[in-house]
Design a protein around this motif. Structure first.
Motif, PDB file in Angstrom:
ATOM      1  N   TRP A  48       9.244   2.187  15.089  1.00  0.00           N
ATOM      2  CA  TRP A  48       7.667   1.746  13.756  1.00  0.00           C
ATOM      3  C   TRP A  48       6.770   0.925  14.246  1.00  0.00           C
ATOM      4  O   TRP A  48       5.410   1.610  13.744  1.00  0.00           O
ATOM      5  CB  TRP A  48       8.398   1.436  12.842  1.00  0.00           C
ATOM      6  N   ARG A  49       7.165  -0.591  14.544  1.00  0.00           N
ATOM      7  CA  ARG A  49       6.164  -1.532  15.076  1.00  0.00           C
ATOM      8  C   ARG A  49       5.198  -0.781  16.334  1.00  0.00           C
ATOM      9  O   ARG A  49       3.994  -0.778  16.507  1.00  0.00           O
ATOM     10  CB  ARG A  49       6.447  -2.463  15.271  1.00  0.00           C
ATOM     11  N   ALA A  50       5.927  -0.459  17.434  1.00  0.00           N
ATOM     12  CA  ALA A  50       4.809  -0.161  18.626  1.00  0.00           C
ATOM     13  C   ALA A  50       4.540   1.471  18.455  1.00  0.00           C
ATOM     14  O   ALA A  50       3.493   0.855  18.838  1.00  0.00           O
ATOM     15  CB  ALA A  50       5.779  -0.102  19.995  1.00  0.00           C
ATOM     16  N   GLU A  51       4.554   2.002  18.231  1.00  0.00           N
ATOM     17  CA  GLU A  51       4.309   3.293  18.355  1.00  0.00           C
ATOM     18  C   GLU A  51       3.689   4.185  17.086  1.00  0.00           C
ATOM     19  O   GLU A  51       2.530   4.219  17.377  1.00  0.00           O
ATOM     20  CB  GLU A  51       5.288   4.762  18.809  1.00  0.00           C
ATOM     21  N   VAL A  52       4.896   3.983  15.949  1.00  0.00           N
ATOM     22  CA  VAL A  52       3.918   4.719  14.985  1.00  0.00           C
ATOM     23  C   VAL A  52       2.655   3.965  14.400  1.00  0.00           C
ATOM     24  O   VAL A  52       1.431   4.542  13.487  1.00  0.00           O
ATOM     25  CB  VAL A  52       5.000   5.061  14.279  1.00  0.00           C
ATOM     26  N   CYS A  53       2.770   2.913  14.163  1.00  0.00           N
ATOM     27  CA  CYS A  53       1.864   1.522  13.575  1.00  0.00           C
ATOM     28  C   CYS A  53       0.907   1.627  14.228  1.00  0.00           C
ATOM     29  O   CYS A  53       0.237   0.279  14.243  1.00  0.00           O
ATOM     30  CB  CYS A  53       2.759   0.972  12.603  1.00  0.00           C
ATOM     31  N   GLN A  54       0.436   1.720  15.466  1.00  0.00           N
ATOM     32  CA  GLN A  54       0.143   0.832  16.908  1.00  0.00           C
ATOM     33  C   GLN A  54      -1.274   1.147  16.204  1.00  0.00           C
ATOM     34  O   GLN A  54      -2.405   2.348  16.019  1.00  0.00           O
ATOM     35  CB  GLN A  54      -0.103   2.213  17.863  1.00  0.00           C
ATOM     36  N   GLY A  55      -1.415  -0.720  16.404  1.00  0.00           N
ATOM     37  CA  GLY A  55      -3.351  -0.631  15.496  1.00  0.00           C
ATOM     38  C   GLY A  55      -3.150  -0.815  13.906  1.00  0.00           C
ATOM     39  O   GLY A  55      -4.723  -1.295  13.623  1.00  0.00           O
ATOM     40  N   PHE A  56      -2.459  -0.881  13.473  1.00  0.00           N
ATOM     41  CA  PHE A  56      -2.207  -0.838  11.810  1.00  0.00           C
ATOM     42  C   PHE A  56      -1.072  -1.964  11.697  1.00  0.00           C
ATOM     43  O   PHE A  56      -0.274  -2.175  12.512  1.00  0.00           O
ATOM     44  CB  PHE A  56      -1.718   0.418  11.425  1.00  0.00           C
ATOM     45  N   ASP A  57      -0.835  -2.062  10.476  1.00  0.00           N
ATOM     46  CA  ASP A  57      -0.332  -2.984  10.257  1.00  0.00           C
ATOM     47  C   ASP A  57       1.435  -2.716   9.718  1.00  0.00           C
ATOM     48  O   ASP A  57       0.798  -1.853   8.631  1.00  0.00           O
ATOM     49  CB  ASP A  57      -0.523  -4.477   8.498  1.00  0.00           C
ATOM     50  N   PRO A  58       2.336  -3.168  10.069  1.00  0.00           N
ATOM     51  CA  PRO A  58       3.236  -1.984   9.747  1.00  0.00           C
ATOM     52  C   PRO A  58       3.657  -2.209   8.981  1.00  0.00           C
ATOM     53  O   PRO A  58       4.133  -1.333   7.729  1.00  0.00           O
ATOM     54  CB  PRO A  58       4.396  -2.448  11.056  1.00  0.00           C
ATOM     55  N   GLN A  59       3.711  -3.572   7.848  1.00  0.00           N
ATOM     56  CA  GLN A  59       4.106  -3.558   6.642  1.00  0.00           C
ATOM     57  C   GLN A  59       3.045  -2.893   6.017  1.00  0.00           C
ATOM     58  O   GLN A  59       3.823  -1.896   4.872  1.00  0.00           O
ATOM     59  CB  GLN A  59       4.280  -4.717   6.044  1.00  0.00           C
ATOM     60  N   ALA A  62       3.779   1.056   5.574  1.00  0.00           N
ATOM     61  CA  ALA A  62       5.238   1.389   5.158  1.00  0.00           C
ATOM     62  C   ALA A  62       4.755   0.834   3.649  1.00  0.00           C
ATOM     63  O   ALA A  62       5.670   2.331   2.945  1.00  0.00           O
ATOM     64  CB  ALA A  62       6.304   0.434   5.594  1.00  0.00           C
ATOM     65  N   ARG A  63       4.220   0.492   2.749  1.00  0.00           N
ATOM     66  CA  ARG A  63       3.650   0.375   1.406  1.00  0.00           C
ATOM     67  C   ARG A  63       3.168   0.952   0.614  1.00  0.00           C
ATOM     68  O   ARG A  63       3.295   1.868  -0.089  1.00  0.00           O
ATOM     69  CB  ARG A  63       3.477  -0.924   1.299  1.00  0.00           C
ATOM     70  N   LEU A  64       2.300   1.650   1.597  1.00  0.00           N
ATOM     71  CA  LEU A  64       1.080   2.330   1.441  1.00  0.00           C
ATOM     72  C   LEU A  64       2.318   3.996   1.490  1.00  0.00           C
ATOM     73  O   LEU A  64       1.963   4.697   0.130  1.00  0.00           O
ATOM     74  CB  LEU A  64       0.412   3.334   2.304  1.00  0.00           C
ATOM     75  N   LEU A  65       3.135   4.300   2.127  1.00  0.00           N
ATOM     76  CA  LEU A  65       4.015   5.682   1.991  1.00  0.00           C
ATOM     77  C   LEU A  65       4.862   5.349   1.320  1.00  0.00           C
ATOM     78  O   LEU A  65       5.529   6.277   0.042  1.00  0.00           O
ATOM     79  CB  LEU A  65       4.550   5.625   3.713  1.00  0.00           C
ATOM     80  N   ALA A  66       4.791   4.038   0.983  1.00  0.00           N
ATOM     81  CA  ALA A  66       6.819   4.298   0.083  1.00  0.00           C
ATOM     82  C   ALA A  66       5.816   4.237  -1.906  1.00  0.00           C
ATOM     83  O   ALA A  66       6.060   5.253  -2.467  1.00  0.00           O
ATOM     84  CB  ALA A  66       6.314   2.427  -0.314  1.00  0.00           C
ATOM     85  N   GLU A  67       4.549   3.476  -1.926  1.00  0.00           N
ATOM     86  CA  GLU A  67       4.442   4.123  -2.597  1.00  0.00           C
ATOM     87  C   GLU A  67       3.668   5.786  -3.038  1.00  0.00           C
ATOM     88  O   GLU A  67       3.345   6.166  -4.579  1.00  0.00           O
ATOM     89  CB  GLU A  67       1.789   3.500  -2.287  1.00  0.00           C
ATOM     90  N   HIS A  68       3.717   6.200  -2.423  1.00  0.00           N
ATOM     91  CA  HIS A  68       3.092   7.804  -2.410  1.00  0.00           C
ATOM     92  C   HIS A  68       4.494   8.506  -2.148  1.00  0.00           C
ATOM     93  O   HIS A  68       4.479   9.762  -2.316  1.00  0.00           O
ATOM     94  CB  HIS A  68       2.340   8.776  -0.890  1.00  0.00           C
ATOM     95  N   GLY A  69       5.485   7.770  -1.982  1.00  0.00           N
ATOM     96  CA  GLY A  69       7.185   8.510  -2.187  1.00  0.00           C
ATOM     97  C   GLY A  69       7.379   9.260  -0.803  1.00  0.00           C
ATOM     98  O   GLY A  69       7.723  10.429  -0.682  1.00  0.00           O
ATOM     99  N   CYS A  70       6.489   9.004   0.415  1.00  0.00           N
ATOM    100  CA  CYS A  70       7.119   9.180   1.527  1.00  0.00           C
ATOM    101  C   CYS A  70       7.927   8.316   2.375  1.00  0.00           C
ATOM    102  O   CYS A  70       7.800   9.247   3.404  1.00  0.00           O
ATOM    103  CB  CYS A  70       5.601   9.844   1.896  1.00  0.00           C
TER     104      CYS A  70
END
Length: 104
Positions: A48-59, A62-70
């Motif tokens: 999640w940290r190294a590949e999916v969120c590369q260049g972005f803050d992982p937390q 995750a919070r943004l996706l949780a807010e959208h129900g994803c």
């Protein structure tokens, strides 16, 4: 590998991938079952940290996706602890099928 995926019915019920799968569906999934299924992904925190969120803050992601129900969450955490094949219970991020329908 760092992630796992699971097929779901449109009602969110996981499709079996064991001996019951052959009894219910057979060797190959019929097109009508495939068209009525969705996929959810389980991603380990390192990936999640190294590949999916590369260049972005992982937390923040995750919070943004949780807010959208994803993003699946449990007990006030942004991760879940399912039993993953070959790994047992593992803390990971659960990407729900709703992400594919999200309009931004």
């Amino acid at each position: 590998m760092g992630f796992s995926r699971r097929l779901l019915t449109l009602d969110g019920v996981p499709l079996c991938r064991d001996s019951r799968h052959a009894a219910e569906i057979g060797d190959r999934m019929p097109a009508e079952v495939g068209e009525k299924s969705q996929t959810e992904y389980f991603i380990l925190p390192e990936v999640w940290r190294a590949e999916v969120c590369q260049g972005f803050d992982p937390q923040t992601v995750a919070r943004l996706l949780a807010e959208h129900g994803c993003l699946g969450t449990e007990a006030g955490r942004l991760t879940v602890k399912p039993r993953l094949p070959g790994m047992g219970p593992s803390r990971c991020y659960q990407i729900k099928p709703e992400l594919m329908a999200l309009e931004v």
